[in-house]
Design a protein around this motif. Structure first.
Motif, mmCIF file in Angstrom:
data_model
loop_
_atom_site.group_PDB
_atom_site.id
_atom_site.type_symbol
_atom_site.label_atom_id
_atom_site.label_comp_id
_atom_site.label_asym_id
_atom_site.label_seq_id
_atom_site.Cartn_x
_atom_site.Cartn_y
_atom_site.Cartn_z
ATOM 1 N N TRP A 137 0.644 -1.133 0.030
ATOM 2 C CA TRP A 137 0.064 -0.157 0.026
ATOM 3 C C TRP A 137 0.899 0.954 -0.161
ATOM 4 O O TRP A 137 1.924 1.237 0.508
ATOM 5 C CB TRP A 137 -0.944 0.023 1.072
ATOM 6 C CG TRP A 137 -1.763 -1.038 1.388
ATOM 7 C CD1 TRP A 137 -1.836 -2.411 1.473
ATOM 8 C CD2 TRP A 137 -3.202 -0.740 1.275
ATOM 9 N NE1 TRP A 137 -3.029 -2.922 1.497
ATOM 10 C CE2 TRP A 137 -3.888 -2.070 1.221
ATOM 11 C CE3 TRP A 137 -4.285 0.501 1.141
ATOM 12 C CZ2 TRP A 137 -5.446 -2.211 1.182
ATOM 13 C CZ3 TRP A 137 -5.538 0.029 0.869
ATOM 14 C CH2 TRP A 137 -6.064 -0.955 1.037
ATOM 15 N N ALA A 138 0.451 2.510 -0.683
ATOM 16 C CA ALA A 138 0.871 3.750 -0.415
ATOM 17 C C ALA A 138 -0.344 4.438 0.141
ATOM 18 O O ALA A 138 -1.195 4.812 -0.637
ATOM 19 C CB ALA A 138 1.450 4.218 -1.780
ATOM 20 N N GLY A 139 -0.204 5.007 1.156
ATOM 21 C CA GLY A 139 -1.333 5.744 1.798
ATOM 22 C C GLY A 139 -2.407 4.592 1.981
ATOM 23 O O GLY A 139 -2.454 3.548 2.255
ATOM 24 N N ASP A 140 -3.752 5.199 1.496
ATOM 25 C CA ASP A 140 -4.938 4.338 1.409
ATOM 26 C C ASP A 140 -5.086 3.646 0.093
ATOM 27 O O ASP A 140 -6.022 3.171 0.059
ATOM 28 C CB ASP A 140 -6.030 5.078 1.796
ATOM 29 C CG ASP A 140 -6.166 5.574 3.356
ATOM 30 O OD1 ASP A 140 -5.387 4.753 4.023
ATOM 31 O OD2 ASP A 140 -6.789 6.515 3.712
ATOM 32 N N CYS A 141 -4.080 3.662 -0.664
ATOM 33 C CA CYS A 141 -4.082 3.139 -2.147
ATOM 34 C C CYS A 141 -3.472 1.829 -2.092
ATOM 35 O O CYS A 141 -2.243 1.670 -1.920
ATOM 36 C CB CYS A 141 -3.626 4.119 -3.184
ATOM 37 S SG CYS A 141 -4.387 5.856 -3.245
ATOM 38 N N LEU A 142 -4.189 0.638 -2.583
ATOM 39 C CA LEU A 142 -3.700 -0.612 -2.893
ATOM 40 C C LEU A 142 -2.660 -0.576 -4.264
ATOM 41 O O LEU A 142 -3.163 -0.099 -5.208
ATOM 42 C CB LEU A 142 -4.629 -1.548 -3.015
ATOM 43 C CG LEU A 142 -4.354 -3.092 -3.312
ATOM 44 C CD1 LEU A 142 -3.255 -3.624 -2.195
ATOM 45 C CD2 LEU A 142 -5.405 -3.871 -3.623
ATOM 46 N N ARG A 143 -1.413 -1.027 -4.157
ATOM 47 C CA ARG A 143 -0.548 -0.826 -5.204
ATOM 48 C C ARG A 143 -0.283 -2.343 -5.845
ATOM 49 O O ARG A 143 -0.269 -2.324 -6.817
ATOM 50 C CB ARG A 143 0.862 -0.041 -4.860
ATOM 51 C CG ARG A 143 0.471 1.447 -4.606
ATOM 52 C CD ARG A 143 -0.367 2.124 -5.904
ATOM 53 N NE ARG A 143 -0.393 3.379 -5.617
ATOM 54 C CZ ARG A 143 -1.364 4.197 -6.187
ATOM 55 N NH1 ARG A 143 -2.346 3.473 -6.898
ATOM 56 N NH2 ARG A 143 -1.427 5.352 -6.245
ATOM 57 N N ASP A 144 -0.358 -3.309 -4.703
ATOM 58 C CA ASP A 144 0.235 -4.494 -5.412
ATOM 59 C C ASP A 144 -0.550 -5.582 -4.782
ATOM 60 O O ASP A 144 -0.476 -5.392 -3.397
ATOM 61 C CB ASP A 144 1.806 -4.564 -5.317
ATOM 62 C CG ASP A 144 2.290 -5.986 -6.066
ATOM 63 O OD1 ASP A 144 2.240 -5.785 -7.192
ATOM 64 O OD2 ASP A 144 2.671 -6.840 -5.317
ATOM 65 N N LEU A 145 -0.932 -6.855 -5.337
ATOM 66 C CA LEU A 145 -1.669 -7.741 -4.611
ATOM 67 C C LEU A 145 -1.157 -9.043 -5.281
ATOM 68 O O LEU A 145 -0.884 -9.224 -6.500
ATOM 69 C CB LEU A 145 -3.134 -7.589 -5.166
ATOM 70 C CG LEU A 145 -4.026 -8.645 -4.515
ATOM 71 C CD1 LEU A 145 -4.167 -8.827 -2.866
ATOM 72 C CD2 LEU A 145 -5.465 -8.566 -5.074
ATOM 73 N N ARG A 146 -0.746 -9.808 -4.457
ATOM 74 C CA ARG A 146 -0.319 -11.240 -4.549
ATOM 75 C C ARG A 146 -1.066 -12.256 -3.769
ATOM 76 O O ARG A 146 -0.836 -12.136 -2.638
ATOM 77 C CB ARG A 146 1.457 -11.476 -4.375
ATOM 78 C CG ARG A 146 2.117 -10.486 -5.166
ATOM 79 C CD ARG A 146 2.127 -10.992 -6.506
ATOM 80 N NE ARG A 146 3.310 -10.168 -7.424
ATOM 81 C CZ ARG A 146 2.787 -8.985 -8.119
ATOM 82 N NH1 ARG A 146 1.404 -8.655 -8.052
ATOM 83 N NH2 ARG A 146 3.796 -8.388 -8.856
#
Length: 205
Positions: A82-91
């Motif tokens: 996450w960056a702040g409240d933003c999901l950036r990468d999911l595995r």
């Protein structure tokens, strides 16, 4: 009892995946999962890092038994960046009663959340990423009346939200004093209820 699986699968997928309003604290949340009041397994969430850059590790293991015989098994592991409240990468890797699925997906173009119940700002969202499939779902949140939730055998004043998605009805509970996530209840097909309640001393509400 095999008919439990479709409804339970939907509820578990939503569960994959609190925080004080001013910020999201790092921490560990360990839950006992029950189906109709009977223990079926556990789900652990570990949030690490800072508000600017955090990671989330989620691991779930469930087994539904009837007369001691396993009729449904579920395993899920997810790593989120996450960056702040933003999901950036999911595995993620999921074994849904023998059906295996993997997700490896980035979200740099949009600021989206997964079903991140540990983050109280979740309730302001209109779209969420399903960590089991990587798909984006439209959602709606409604406040619930204040209630008292039992956590490790003790009553805890709680504030709740109803989360409604296409095929999901979930009630999320936060401790009234600290705002931290303490549990949820999800309706499944066949009028069954999947519930999470904190169990670990490290998960103080």
């Amino acid at each position: 009892m095999k008919h439990h699986a479709p409804g339970l699968m939907l509820a578990l997928a939503a569960c994959l995946a609190v925080a004080q309003e001013r910020d999201v604290e790092a921490g560990e949340w360990n839950f006992t999962a029950t189906l109709d009041g009977k223990p079926i397994g556990a789900h652990r969430f570990v949030v690490a890092g800072t508000a600017a850059a955090r990671s989330v590790d989620s691991r779930a293991r469930f087994s539904v038994r009837v007369l001691g015989i396993p009729v449904y098994r579920y395993r899920h592991q997810a790593e989120e960046r996450w960056a702040g409240d933003c999901l950036r990468d999911l595995r993620t890797e999921t074994d849904d009663d023998g059906t295996r699925q993997q997700v490896a997906q980035g979200f740099d173009a949009d600021c989206l959340m997964s079903f991140a119940y540990w983050n109280r700002r979740l309730v302001k969202q209109q779209r969420l990423v399903d960590p089991q499939t990587g798909k984006i779902e439209s959602v709606r949140f409604e406040p619930l009346p204040d209630a008292t939730i039992e956590v490790r055998g003790q009553p805890v004043p709680a504030r709740g939200w109803r989360l409604q998605a296409a095929q999901q009805r979930i009630r999320i509970w936060y401790a009234a004093d600290s705002g931290r996530w303490i549990g949820l209840d999800a309706d499944t097909k066949g009028d069954h209820q999947l519930s999470y309640r904190l169990t670990s001393p490290r998960s103080t509400p």
